[in-house]
Design an enzyme around this catalytic site. Structure first.
Site, PDB file in Angstrom:
ATOM      1  N   ASP A 157       0.868  -1.162   0.000  1.00 52.10           N
ATOM      2  CA  ASP A 157       0.000   0.000   0.000  1.00 52.10           C
ATOM      3  C   ASP A 157       0.917   1.229   0.000  1.00 52.10           C
ATOM      4  O   ASP A 157       2.145   1.123   0.107  1.00 52.10           O
ATOM      5  CB  ASP A 157      -0.942  -0.028   1.213  1.00 52.10           C
ATOM      6  CG  ASP A 157      -2.159   0.867   0.987  1.00 52.10           C
ATOM      7  OD1 ASP A 157      -3.188   0.644   1.646  1.00 52.10           O
ATOM      8  OD2 ASP A 157      -2.079   1.787   0.129  1.00 52.10           O
TER       9      ASP A 157
HETATM   10  C1  GLC Z   1      -4.249   4.359  -0.135  1.00 50.95           C
HETATM   11  C2  GLC Z   1      -5.152   3.203   0.204  1.00 50.95           C
HETATM   12  C3  GLC Z   1      -5.216   2.164  -0.857  1.00 50.95           C
HETATM   13  C4  GLC Z   1      -5.058   2.817  -2.221  1.00 50.95           C
HETATM   14  C5  GLC Z   1      -3.659   3.370  -2.295  1.00 50.95           C
HETATM   15  C6  GLC Z   1      -3.394   4.083  -3.629  1.00 50.95           C
HETATM   16  O1  GLC Z   1      -3.578   4.823   1.001  1.00 50.95           O
HETATM   17  O2  GLC Z   1      -4.951   2.554   1.452  1.00 50.95           O
HETATM   18  O3  GLC Z   1      -6.467   1.489  -0.712  1.00 50.95           O
HETATM   19  O4  GLC Z   1      -5.278   1.863  -3.240  1.00 50.95           O
HETATM   20  O5  GLC Z   1      -3.364   4.249  -1.229  1.00 50.95           O
HETATM   21  O6  GLC Z   1      -4.166   5.237  -3.707  1.00 50.95           O
END
Ligand code: GLC
Length: 737
Positions: free
Chosen positions: A275
């Site tokens: 993430d």
């Molecule tokens: C965010 C989220 C994730 C998302 C990623 C990219 O912090 O936790 O669900 O896909 O970053 O935006």
């Protein structure tokens, strides 16, 4: 035998080649050949995902960017892609990604609303439409579906998942994976799915985002893994690690999760991305000494691509030279990344047609599908007969969510354009003479100075429809709430309208289950619509008018008070379950002596039960369940449980009932939930129509991870219910030998 097998292999390779799909072995060969030419620096470049577009051109030209996110301008995407393909030494295309969570331009209901449809087919259709629109802008990888089981509505991200039930979660996740990916990832309208956040993110203590989770291995296996396993088996191309730590181990550095379970036990061969900076956050967790250490831990745990920590691109070559990360691990990661890029056809077709999106965005058939999904996602939770407002001529429309085109789209709707949103106010004006008095300007508005206008307007109307709920920003990532009542003076607005004595319909447009018990007392009917998206207005207008009939069911338990969280239907019974004889606060005598007051698991102030149970939802018609008949009440492990029942529409509207089958394993080597959803079916019936419905459930699906941590069906006594929600139905016993 061998000759037969090799013939079958040859035929299947030829068949794949003839329809343009490359066989797995073809792609593996190409990956190996390309990998053999790559320097270590180029390999690490593929493992690096950065957010942005044009500013990344130089790094792309050096082969230092494997993927970008958050750029959706086709021309900008082509510029970065051109640098990678035509300037870098090996010309490896970049994988363009985006959070396409519930639609790209045409925004569908937020995922918790889509789960309320209990209709995997319409969810798959919505995901396909999202892929058609997103790929037309150059996006070939989405960070969806989110499969996090959510049992606590204080957690803002309940909006993005499918609620509290593993079975429903799995069906919805598989539907989205199929919708995004289609049958052939190389189809230019296909988009790689990403199952997230692996794992247990929704179990954050206190419902507070990013917080600690304490989940046993058995609970992981019985509750949190199933949807991920089902989606992985359905072919999900990628997986995202979660921010949280489980019992002290951050998922991004958890080898047991990312290698032992994902690869060795499940045999999944997709690509793992972190993430956003979840690798780097292992420093804050206290799991890593510094950024270099995070890269070492994440890669050795099984991560392939690093989203925005900059740790991989900065330190991996050093780590390899120091022997802390083997090039074998690097090759594993890069192989998974290149395989996906070949599967997507990016080497053959790296660029996007910059005229394509105008042809597909907001296509009429997309809007129609979004409207149908919004209709099916609405849950009727109260109706004393006021709905549908068929006879009314003049209605008052009031409330801060009646004409809120941006808010209506909900969280994670970056690319939806509010100019395209059709609001309830606009749609109701097509059906009624509307008096429009907002009363409040936004959901947190406390200013009641316009209430007098609302009161006067109500006196002139045949009925009132009050649109309340949450601005989009109040749910989603990092937006946890400790209180779940309607924000601002919304409850007071409802009460003000109720004073008019006119029929009052409340429509809640929110990102989560709110505690709306006091609001129920001030209205004749309540429709719950989880941020319904672009077409929410026409959908709600059709439901209010009676052109459509509500069929949604709650994918999460609704609480009386936030203090009851976490609360979920498929709970264990405890040794002192509630028995309904409990003494509540107001019934306790003064100077009460020390006494047990019931000695069961409840709250003195709120009692025990939820406001509404999982699976609950009303219709404008009514349904009668005949006595279920179990074909075989004594079953062996290889048998199939068959239970049939007549379902009758006993009302005067055609309607659809989501009939549900629940099962309880009454005694196990570990305690088992009091009920578990095992099947459901949407049954559409005309007034007076009756139909025989049969649920078939292989006994094998009663398996669970038991005391010895084996996945088995334990013989013994079971119980089943057929009902319209998780708190209804007459139990029927059966036995597994
Ligand atoms: C965010 C989220 C994730 C998302 C990623 C990219 O912090 O936790 O669900 O896909 O970053 O935006």
């Amino acid at each position: 035998m061998k000759r037969i097998l090799s013939a079958i292999m040859l035929i299947s390779v030829l068949a794949l080649a003839s329809c343009g799909m490359e066989s797995k072995s073809d792609i593996d060969k190409k990956v190996d050949e390309l990998l053999s030419k790559m320097t270590l620096h180029e390999k690490v470049g593929q493992m690096n995902q950065l957010s942005g577009g044009a500013w990344l051109v130089d790094q792309a030209a050096k082969g230092e960017v494997g993927s970008i996110l958050n750029c959706v301008d086709p021309a900008e995407i082509n510029a970065v892609q051109k640098a990678a393909v035509e300037q870098s030494r090996l010309g490896i295309p970049i994988l363009v990604s985006r959070d396409v969570i519930h639609g790209f331009r045409t925004i569908f209901p937020i995922p918790i609303g889509q789960a309320a449809t209990f209709d995997p087919a319409i969810v798959e259709k919505g995901a396909h439409i999202a892929a058609v629109e997103a790929t037309a802008s150059g996006v070939r990888w989405t960070f969806s579906p989110m499969l996090d089981i959510a049992r606590d509505p204080r957690w803002g991200r309940v909006a993005e998942g499918s609620g509290e039930d593993p079975y429903l979660d799995a069906l919805m996740g598989v539907a989205m994976v199929k919708g995004y990916q289609g049958d052939d990832l190389s189809d230019p309208t296909s988009m790689a799915a990403c199952i997230k956040h692996f794992v247990g993110y929704g179990a954050a203590e206190g419902g507070r985002d990013y917080n600690t989770t304490m989940i046993s291995e058995r609970s992981l296996r019985n509750t949190y893994f199933p949807a991920f396993k089902a989606a992985a088996e359905a072919g999900a191309a990628t997986l995202m690690t979660s921010f949280n730590e489980i019992d002290g181990i951050p998922s991004t550095g958890n080898k047991w999760l990312l290698k032992d379970i994902l690869r060795d036990e499940w045999g999944w061969d997709g690509m793992v991305v972190t993430d956003w900076n979840s690798a780097g956050e292992m420093i804050a967790h206290g799991f890593s000494r510094d950024l270099k250490h995070t890269a070492e831990q994440a890669i050795n745990a099984g991560v392939d691509m690093d989203m925005m920590s900059y740790g991989f691109i900065q330190y991996v070559e050093e780590l390899v030279k120091e022997g802390k990360v083997s090039e074998k691990e690097i090759d594993r990661a890069v192989r998974n990344i290149l395989k996906l890029k070949f599967e997507l056809g990016l080497f053959e077709h790296p660029y996007v047609d910059e005229t394509a999106s105008a042809k597909v965005d907001y296509a009429p058939e997309h809007l129609e599908a979004a409207k149908q999904c919004a209709i099916e996602s609405a849950v009727l939770i109260k109706n004393n007969g006021v709905l549908p407002l068929a006879g009314a001529k003049t209605i008052l429309v009031t409330g801060p969510l009646a004409d809120a085109p941006h808010e209506q789209m909900g969280t994670w709707a970056f690319d939806g354009q509010k100019e395209h949103t059709l609001t309830p106010l606009a749609a109701l004006r097509q059906e009624y003479d509307v008096i429009w008095e907002p009363g409040l300007d936004y959901s947190r508005d406390k200013d009641r100075s316009d209430f007098a206008k609302v009161r006067i307007a109500a006196s002139r109307a045949d009925a009132a429809v009050v649109f309340v709920g949450e601005e989009a920003i109040l749910s989603g990532e990092a937006h946890s709430l400790s209180k779940l009542n309607l924000q601002g003076a919304q409850s007071e607005l409802i009460a003000e309208v109720a004073k008019s004595g006119k029929p009052v319909v409340v429509v809640v447009i929110a990102g989560r289950p709110l505690t709306i018990e006091r609001d129920l007392a001030n209205c004749d009917a309540m429709l719950y619509s989880f941020h319904p998206g672009t077409m929410g207005g026409p959908a709600l207008a059709d439901l209010i008018k009676g052109k459509a009939v509500p069929s949604g069911k709650l994918p999460m338990t609704f609480l009386r008070d936030a203090g009851q969280a976490p609360f979920y239907y498929n709970h264990n019974n405890s040794g002192r379950p509630c028995n309904g004889t409990e003494t509540l606060l107001d019934d306790i005598p003064m100077a009460a002596g020390q006494t047990s007051l019931g000695c069961t698991s409840y709250y003195l102030d709120t009692g025990y039960g939820p406001l509404f149970p999982f699976g609950y939802g009303l219709s404008y018609t009514s349904f009668e369940y005949g006595k279920p008949v179990v074909e075989n009440a004594e079953l062996g492990r290889d048998d199939v449980l068959r239970v049939s029942f007549d379902l009758k529409n006993t009302g005067k509207y055609e309607g659809t009932e989501v009939a549900q089958l629940y099962v309880q394993d009454k005694v196990g080597s570990v305690v088992r939930p009091v009920r578990e959803l095992k099947r459901f079916e949407r049954v559409n019936l005309a007034p007076g129509e009756s139909r025989k419905v049969t649920f078939e459930l292989p006994v094998a699906e009663l398996a669970f991870w038991n005391f010895d941590m084996e996945y088995v069906v334990e013989p013994g006594d079971f119980r089943l219910w057929v009902a319209g929600d998780s708190a209804s139905g007459t139990p029927i016993d059966f036995v597994v030998k």
